[in-house]
Motif scaffolding. Structure first.
Motif, mmCIF file in Angstrom:
data_model
loop_
_atom_site.group_PDB
_atom_site.id
_atom_site.type_symbol
_atom_site.label_atom_id
_atom_site.label_comp_id
_atom_site.label_asym_id
_atom_site.label_seq_id
_atom_site.Cartn_x
_atom_site.Cartn_y
_atom_site.Cartn_z
ATOM 1 N N ALA A 28 0.795 -1.260 0.052
ATOM 2 C CA ALA A 28 -0.092 -0.017 -0.066
ATOM 3 C C ALA A 28 1.138 1.237 0.019
ATOM 4 C CB ALA A 28 -1.022 0.091 1.168
ATOM 5 N N LYS A 29 2.064 1.089 0.836
ATOM 6 C CA LYS A 29 2.774 2.465 0.869
ATOM 7 C C LYS A 29 3.602 2.836 -0.319
ATOM 8 C CE LYS A 29 3.871 2.545 5.922
ATOM 9 N NZ LYS A 29 3.384 3.832 6.159
ATOM 10 N N LEU A 30 3.972 1.664 -1.011
ATOM 11 C CA LEU A 30 4.673 1.991 -2.145
ATOM 12 C C LEU A 30 3.846 2.327 -3.318
ATOM 13 C CD1 LEU A 30 7.094 -1.353 -1.826
ATOM 14 C CD2 LEU A 30 7.821 1.210 -1.670
ATOM 15 N N MET A 31 2.731 1.496 -3.501
ATOM 16 C CA MET A 31 1.884 2.011 -4.413
ATOM 17 C C MET A 31 1.231 3.548 -4.239
ATOM 18 S SD MET A 31 -0.586 -1.332 -4.977
ATOM 19 C CE MET A 31 -1.719 -0.414 -6.088
ATOM 20 N N GLU A 32 0.990 4.173 -3.101
ATOM 21 C CA GLU A 32 0.657 5.319 -3.056
ATOM 22 C C GLU A 32 1.913 6.147 -3.272
ATOM 23 O OE1 GLU A 32 -0.128 7.831 1.090
ATOM 24 O OE2 GLU A 32 -1.449 6.032 0.666
ATOM 25 N N ALA A 33 2.868 5.729 -3.278
ATOM 26 C CA ALA A 33 4.067 6.422 -3.540
ATOM 27 C C ALA A 33 4.313 6.700 -5.053
ATOM 28 C CB ALA A 33 5.342 6.346 -2.565
ATOM 29 N N GLY A 34 3.552 5.911 -5.907
ATOM 30 C CA GLY A 34 3.833 5.854 -7.321
ATOM 31 C C GLY A 34 4.770 4.730 -7.789
ATOM 32 N N GLU A 36 5.932 0.925 -9.148
ATOM 33 C CA GLU A 36 5.025 -0.139 -9.704
ATOM 34 C C GLU A 36 5.424 -1.664 -9.319
ATOM 35 O OE1 GLU A 36 4.753 -0.139 -14.534
ATOM 36 O OE2 GLU A 36 6.644 -1.075 -14.067
ATOM 37 N N SER A 37 6.644 -1.685 -8.947
ATOM 38 C CA SER A 37 7.245 -3.018 -8.277
ATOM 39 C C SER A 37 8.428 -3.001 -7.502
ATOM 40 C CB SER A 37 7.497 -3.869 -9.491
ATOM 41 O OG SER A 37 8.656 -3.307 -10.598
ATOM 42 N N GLY A 114 0.430 -6.357 -11.776
ATOM 43 C CA GLY A 114 0.216 -7.773 -12.061
ATOM 44 C C GLY A 114 -0.446 -8.415 -10.717
ATOM 45 N N ARG A 115 -0.526 -7.769 -9.575
ATOM 46 C CA ARG A 115 -1.013 -8.374 -8.390
ATOM 47 C C ARG A 115 -0.211 -9.716 -7.918
ATOM 48 N NH1 ARG A 115 -4.187 -6.279 -5.470
ATOM 49 N NH2 ARG A 115 -5.379 -7.941 -4.705
ATOM 50 N N ARG A 116 0.856 -9.872 -8.175
ATOM 51 C CA ARG A 116 1.638 -11.161 -7.983
ATOM 52 C C ARG A 116 3.270 -10.835 -7.587
ATOM 53 N NH1 ARG A 116 0.271 -13.357 -13.752
ATOM 54 N NH2 ARG A 116 -0.786 -11.608 -13.494
ATOM 55 N N ALA A 117 3.582 -11.958 -6.961
ATOM 56 C CA ALA A 117 5.018 -11.948 -6.866
ATOM 57 C C ALA A 117 5.791 -13.336 -7.456
ATOM 58 C CB ALA A 117 5.348 -12.226 -5.153
ATOM 59 N N VAL A 118 6.903 -13.095 -8.105
ATOM 60 C CA VAL A 118 7.480 -14.030 -8.845
ATOM 61 C C VAL A 118 8.673 -14.655 -7.924
ATOM 62 C CG1 VAL A 118 8.489 -14.875 -10.965
ATOM 63 C CG2 VAL A 118 6.362 -13.449 -10.987
ATOM 64 N N TYR A 119 8.751 -15.921 -7.705
ATOM 65 C CA TYR A 119 9.801 -16.261 -7.005
ATOM 66 C C TYR A 119 10.990 -16.976 -7.702
ATOM 67 C CZ TYR A 119 7.236 -14.850 -2.785
ATOM 68 O OH TYR A 119 6.515 -14.534 -1.928
ATOM 69 N N THR A 126 10.705 -20.728 -11.546
ATOM 70 C CA THR A 126 9.835 -19.776 -11.072
ATOM 71 C C THR A 126 8.852 -20.253 -10.224
ATOM 72 O OG1 THR A 126 8.653 -19.598 -13.024
ATOM 73 C CG2 THR A 126 10.593 -18.168 -12.559
ATOM 74 N N HIS A 127 8.269 -19.644 -9.237
ATOM 75 C CA HIS A 127 7.054 -19.861 -8.663
ATOM 76 C C HIS A 127 6.416 -18.574 -8.708
ATOM 77 C CE1 HIS A 127 3.936 -21.186 -5.786
ATOM 78 N NE2 HIS A 127 4.131 -20.089 -5.037
ATOM 79 N N VAL A 128 5.098 -18.577 -9.128
ATOM 80 C CA VAL A 128 4.190 -17.259 -8.952
ATOM 81 C C VAL A 128 3.259 -17.478 -7.984
ATOM 82 C CG1 VAL A 128 2.444 -15.920 -10.439
ATOM 83 C CG2 VAL A 128 4.546 -17.162 -11.658
ATOM 84 N N GLU A 129 3.113 -16.302 -7.089
ATOM 85 C CA GLU A 129 2.046 -16.334 -6.235
ATOM 86 C C GLU A 129 1.369 -15.064 -6.220
ATOM 87 O OE1 GLU A 129 0.528 -17.805 -2.672
ATOM 88 O OE2 GLU A 129 2.383 -18.834 -3.565
ATOM 89 N N ARG A 130 0.039 -15.305 -6.523
ATOM 90 C CA ARG A 130 -0.898 -14.256 -6.660
ATOM 91 C C ARG A 130 -1.294 -13.427 -5.364
ATOM 92 N NH1 ARG A 130 -2.553 -13.170 -11.624
ATOM 93 N NH2 ARG A 130 -2.411 -15.068 -13.055
ATOM 94 N N PHE A 131 -1.335 -12.339 -5.323
ATOM 95 C CA PHE A 131 -1.958 -11.723 -4.130
ATOM 96 C C PHE A 131 -2.969 -12.149 -3.520
ATOM 97 C CE2 PHE A 131 0.052 -7.027 -4.929
ATOM 98 C CZ PHE A 131 1.315 -7.749 -5.093
ATOM 99 N N PRO A 132 -3.138 -12.494 -2.331
ATOM 100 C CA PRO A 132 -4.305 -12.939 -1.735
ATOM 101 C C PRO A 132 -5.704 -12.362 -2.230
ATOM 102 C CG PRO A 132 -2.747 -12.839 0.171
ATOM 103 C CD PRO A 132 -2.318 -12.118 -1.280
ATOM 104 N N GLY A 133 -6.618 -13.006 -2.224
ATOM 105 C CA GLY A 133 -8.157 -12.539 -2.714
ATOM 106 C C GLY A 133 -8.193 -12.219 -4.177
ATOM 107 N N ARG A 134 -7.165 -13.031 -4.777
ATOM 108 C CA ARG A 134 -7.627 -12.872 -6.342
ATOM 109 C C ARG A 134 -7.710 -14.074 -6.973
ATOM 110 N NH1 ARG A 134 -4.321 -10.219 -11.137
ATOM 111 N NH2 ARG A 134 -6.031 -9.907 -12.340
#
Length: 134
Positions: A28-34, A36-37, A114-119, A126-134
């Motif tokens: 939330a803090k990073l998105m609010e500050a503009g 992207e990733s 993208g609402r995800r993290a790519v490990y 790779t392992h893709v983890e979508r943000f919870p609630g999606r």
């Protein structure tokens, strides 16, 4: 990138490291500050924060006290991710990073749009983890 954005990136990295900010708060803090990733690299001990125009800031991160395993063990990595999501008693970000490295994770990239993290592992597994609630 302005000084306020740089300070927010530092605050988020430090907040993860000292367990004063949880992942949803950091996003939330990073998105609010503009932003992207961002990307965390366990082998280089860095965090890099990206704006949409490509501007970025690379910050030193804590050194993981475990070597990155040769192969990505997604079951072990997913277990560490679930502990973090559930904030199990005794959870720490440092402990998460250690478990992720032991599971063969060399780092991860978080995409807000993208609402995800790519490990990723050492061999680009790779392992893709979508943000919870999606």
């Amino acid at each position: 990138m302005n000084d306020q954005q740089k300070a927010i990136a530092r605050t988020c990295l430090e907040g993860a490291s000292d367990n004063t900010l949880a992942f949803p708060q950091i996003v939330a803090k990073l998105m609010e500050a503009g932003f992207e990733s961002y990307a965390i690299n366990f082998r280089r001990s860095t965090g890099t924060y990206y704006l949409p125009d490509g501007e970025n800031i690379e910050l030193p991160a804590h050194r993981v006290d475990a070597p990155v395993a040769a192969a990505l063990d997604t079951a072990r990595l997913e277990a560490a991710i679930r502990e973090a999501q559930q904030m199990v008693p005794g959870y720490t970000y440092e402990g998460f990073c250690r478990k992720a490295a032991q599971a063969g994770c060399a780092g991860y990239i978080v995409s807000f749009s993208g609402r995800r993290a790519v490990y990723f592992g050492r061999t680009a597994e790779t392992h893709v983890e979508r943000f919870p609630g999606r």
